[in-house]
Design a protein around this motif. Structure first.
Motif, PDB file in Angstrom:
ATOM      1  N   THR A  24      -3.335  -4.605  -5.571  1.00  0.00           N
ATOM      2  CA  THR A  24      -2.751  -3.421  -4.938  1.00  0.00           C
ATOM      3  C   THR A  24      -1.610  -3.795  -4.002  1.00  0.00           C
ATOM      4  OG1 THR A  24      -4.850  -2.252  -5.078  1.00  0.00           O
ATOM      5  CG2 THR A  24      -3.242  -1.409  -3.498  1.00  0.00           C
ATOM      6  N   PHE A  25      -1.780  -4.845  -3.217  1.00  0.00           N
ATOM      7  CA  PHE A  25      -0.738  -5.244  -2.268  1.00  0.00           C
ATOM      8  C   PHE A  25       0.507  -5.752  -2.999  1.00  0.00           C
ATOM      9  CE2 PHE A  25      -4.623  -5.754   0.363  1.00  0.00           C
ATOM     10  CZ  PHE A  25      -4.350  -4.731   1.248  1.00  0.00           C
ATOM     11  N   CYS A  26       0.329  -6.475  -4.105  1.00  0.00           N
ATOM     12  CA  CYS A  26       1.478  -6.930  -4.899  1.00  0.00           C
ATOM     13  C   CYS A  26       2.227  -5.736  -5.480  1.00  0.00           C
ATOM     14  CB  CYS A  26       1.022  -7.873  -6.016  1.00  0.00           C
ATOM     15  SG  CYS A  26       0.459  -9.482  -5.416  1.00  0.00           S
ATOM     16  N   LYS A  27       1.497  -4.691  -5.856  1.00  0.00           N
ATOM     17  CA  LYS A  27       2.136  -3.483  -6.387  1.00  0.00           C
ATOM     18  C   LYS A  27       2.922  -2.758  -5.300  1.00  0.00           C
ATOM     19  CE  LYS A  27      -1.067  -2.777 -10.170  1.00  0.00           C
ATOM     20  NZ  LYS A  27      -2.079  -1.924 -10.767  1.00  0.00           N
ATOM     21  N   ILE A  28       2.439  -2.812  -4.077  1.00  0.00           N
ATOM     22  CA  ILE A  28       3.172  -2.221  -2.951  1.00  0.00           C
ATOM     23  C   ILE A  28       4.445  -3.015  -2.702  1.00  0.00           C
ATOM     24  CG2 ILE A  28       3.128  -1.880  -0.440  1.00  0.00           C
ATOM     25  CD1 ILE A  28       0.111  -1.160  -0.803  1.00  0.00           C
ATOM     26  N   ILE A  29       4.345  -4.340  -2.733  1.00  0.00           N
ATOM     27  CA  ILE A  29       5.495  -5.201  -2.473  1.00  0.00           C
ATOM     28  C   ILE A  29       6.569  -5.033  -3.537  1.00  0.00           C
ATOM     29  CG2 ILE A  29       6.244  -7.612  -2.364  1.00  0.00           C
ATOM     30  CD1 ILE A  29       3.449  -8.125  -1.015  1.00  0.00           C
ATOM     31  N   ASP A  30       6.164  -4.922  -4.812  1.00  0.00           N
ATOM     32  CA  ASP A  30       7.178  -4.807  -5.872  1.00  0.00           C
ATOM     33  C   ASP A  30       7.668  -3.374  -6.080  1.00  0.00           C
ATOM     34  OD1 ASP A  30       5.401  -3.441  -7.561  1.00  0.00           O
ATOM     35  OD2 ASP A  30       5.126  -5.117  -8.926  1.00  0.00           O
ATOM     36  N   GLY A  31       7.135  -2.416  -5.307  1.00  0.00           N
ATOM     37  CA  GLY A  31       7.627  -1.041  -5.363  1.00  0.00           C
ATOM     38  C   GLY A  31       6.914  -0.133  -6.349  1.00  0.00           C
ATOM     39  N   THR A  32       5.868  -0.633  -7.023  1.00  0.00           N
ATOM     40  CA  THR A  32       5.107   0.193  -7.959  1.00  0.00           C
ATOM     41  C   THR A  32       4.381   1.319  -7.215  1.00  0.00           C
ATOM     42  OG1 THR A  32       4.771  -1.719  -9.387  1.00  0.00           O
ATOM     43  CG2 THR A  32       3.335   0.153  -9.756  1.00  0.00           C
ATOM     44  N   PHE A  33       3.817   0.992  -6.053  1.00  0.00           N
ATOM     45  CA  PHE A  33       3.143   1.993  -5.214  1.00  0.00           C
ATOM     46  C   PHE A  33       4.048   2.323  -4.033  1.00  0.00           C
ATOM     47  CE2 PHE A  33      -1.429   0.420  -6.302  1.00  0.00           C
ATOM     48  CZ  PHE A  33      -1.343   1.012  -7.533  1.00  0.00           C
ATOM     49  N   GLU A  34       4.100   3.599  -3.687  1.00  0.00           N
ATOM     50  CA  GLU A  34       4.894   4.018  -2.530  1.00  0.00           C
ATOM     51  C   GLU A  34       4.161   3.653  -1.244  1.00  0.00           C
ATOM     52  OE1 GLU A  34       6.258   8.027  -2.536  1.00  0.00           O
ATOM     53  OE2 GLU A  34       6.693   7.977  -4.679  1.00  0.00           O
ATOM     54  N   ASN A  35       4.930   3.414  -0.184  1.00  0.00           N
ATOM     55  CA  ASN A  35       4.348   3.147   1.122  1.00  0.00           C
ATOM     56  C   ASN A  35       5.344   3.511   2.207  1.00  0.00           C
ATOM     57  OD1 ASN A  35       6.129   0.961   1.723  1.00  0.00           O
ATOM     58  ND2 ASN A  35       4.945  -0.326   0.368  1.00  0.00           N
ATOM     59  N   SER A  36       4.888   3.428   3.428  1.00  0.00           N
ATOM     60  CA  SER A  36       5.747   3.699   4.586  1.00  0.00           C
ATOM     61  C   SER A  36       6.058   2.367   5.258  1.00  0.00           C
ATOM     62  CB  SER A  36       5.034   4.623   5.571  1.00  0.00           C
ATOM     63  OG  SER A  36       4.709   5.844   4.961  1.00  0.00           O
ATOM     64  N   ASN A  37       7.124   1.712   4.786  1.00  0.00           N
ATOM     65  CA  ASN A  37       7.508   0.419   5.365  1.00  0.00           C
ATOM     66  C   ASN A  37       7.875   0.568   6.832  1.00  0.00           C
ATOM     67  OD1 ASN A  37       7.185  -0.744   2.906  1.00  0.00           O
ATOM     68  ND2 ASN A  37       9.300  -1.436   2.696  1.00  0.00           N
ATOM     69  N   ILE A  38       7.388  -0.378   7.624  1.00  0.00           N
ATOM     70  CA  ILE A  38       7.734  -0.431   9.037  1.00  0.00           C
ATOM     71  C   ILE A  38       8.643  -1.625   9.290  1.00  0.00           C
ATOM     72  CG2 ILE A  38       6.782  -0.798  11.339  1.00  0.00           C
ATOM     73  CD1 ILE A  38       4.731   1.116  10.669  1.00  0.00           C
ATOM     74  N   TYR A  39       8.335  -2.722   8.581  1.00  0.00           N
ATOM     75  CA  TYR A  39       9.114  -3.953   8.739  1.00  0.00           C
ATOM     76  C   TYR A  39       9.037  -4.739   7.443  1.00  0.00           C
ATOM     77  CZ  TYR A  39      10.543  -8.559  10.338  1.00  0.00           C
ATOM     78  OH  TYR A  39      11.178  -9.756  10.470  1.00  0.00           O
ATOM     79  N   GLU A  40      10.119  -5.449   7.126  1.00  0.00           N
ATOM     80  CA  GLU A  40      10.116  -6.303   5.944  1.00  0.00           C
ATOM     81  C   GLU A  40      11.115  -7.428   6.148  1.00  0.00           C
ATOM     82  OE1 GLU A  40      10.653  -6.005   1.101  1.00  0.00           O
ATOM     83  OE2 GLU A  40      10.821  -4.197   2.308  1.00  0.00           O
ATOM     84  N   ASP A  41      10.690  -8.638   5.796  1.00  0.00           N
ATOM     85  CA  ASP A  41      11.616  -9.766   5.779  1.00  0.00           C
ATOM     86  C   ASP A  41      11.331 -10.588   4.526  1.00  0.00           C
ATOM     87  OD1 ASP A  41       9.448 -11.472   6.344  1.00  0.00           O
ATOM     88  OD2 ASP A  41       9.956 -11.690   8.453  1.00  0.00           O
ATOM     89  N   GLY A  42      11.812 -11.791   4.458  1.00  0.00           N
ATOM     90  CA  GLY A  42      11.660 -12.598   3.264  1.00  0.00           C
ATOM     91  C   GLY A  42      10.241 -13.029   2.952  1.00  0.00           C
ATOM     92  N   SER A  43       9.360 -13.040   3.949  1.00  0.00           N
ATOM     93  CA  SER A  43       8.012 -13.557   3.717  1.00  0.00           C
ATOM     94  C   SER A  43       6.889 -12.548   3.915  1.00  0.00           C
ATOM     95  CB  SER A  43       7.755 -14.768   4.613  1.00  0.00           C
ATOM     96  OG  SER A  43       7.854 -14.395   5.968  1.00  0.00           O
ATOM     97  N   LEU A  44       7.141 -11.421   4.580  1.00  0.00           N
ATOM     98  CA  LEU A  44       6.063 -10.453   4.788  1.00  0.00           C
ATOM     99  C   LEU A  44       6.575  -9.032   4.800  1.00  0.00           C
ATOM    100  CD1 LEU A  44       5.991  -9.271   7.965  1.00  0.00           C
ATOM    101  CD2 LEU A  44       5.379 -11.620   8.384  1.00  0.00           C
ATOM    102  N   ILE A  45       5.617  -8.121   4.701  1.00  0.00           N
ATOM    103  CA  ILE A  45       5.926  -6.686   4.750  1.00  0.00           C
ATOM    104  C   ILE A  45       4.861  -6.007   5.612  1.00  0.00           C
ATOM    105  CG2 ILE A  45       4.673  -6.228   2.608  1.00  0.00           C
ATOM    106  CD1 ILE A  45       6.753  -4.055   1.983  1.00  0.00           C
ATOM    107  N   ALA A  46       5.278  -5.059   6.426  1.00  0.00           N
ATOM    108  CA  ALA A  46       4.357  -4.286   7.267  1.00  0.00           C
ATOM    109  C   ALA A  46       4.543  -2.816   6.913  1.00  0.00           C
ATOM    110  CB  ALA A  46       4.652  -4.525   8.743  1.00  0.00           C
ATOM    111  N   PHE A  47       3.427  -2.115   6.750  1.00  0.00           N
ATOM    112  CA  PHE A  47       3.496  -0.698   6.369  1.00  0.00           C
ATOM    113  C   PHE A  47       2.276   0.035   6.902  1.00  0.00           C
ATOM    114  CE2 PHE A  47       1.759  -3.292   3.004  1.00  0.00           C
ATOM    115  CZ  PHE A  47       0.566  -2.677   2.681  1.00  0.00           C
TER     116      PHE A  47
END
Length: 66
Positions: A24-47
């Motif tokens: 599920t988290f990989c699907k969020i990262i690759d954009g398959t699942f929608e989310n409310s991004n708060i922060y994103e850089d080269g190594s992590l994502i916060a939502f």
């Protein structure tokens, strides 16, 4: 040259990027699942959590599948 279906290609691309196509988290990262991004850089994502226990619950996950 072998022809790949779109599904096979997505799984291959996910494997090459060290992502799990069933995660599920990989699907969020690759954009398959929608989310409310708060922060994103080269190594992590916060939502924002889609089903938070408390208001303001944020998930921080690495971009590489662990």
């Amino acid at each position: 040259m072998k022809a790949y279906s779109i599904h096979q290609f997505a799984r291959l691309a996910a494997f090459m990027n060290k992502m799990n196509p069933d995660c599920t988290f990989c699907k969020i990262i690759d954009g398959t699942f929608e989310n409310s991004n708060i922060y994103e850089d080269g190594s992590l994502i916060a939502f924002m959590d889609t089903q938070p226990v408390n208001a303001g619950h944020i998930l921080i996950v690495p971009k590489k599948h662990v």
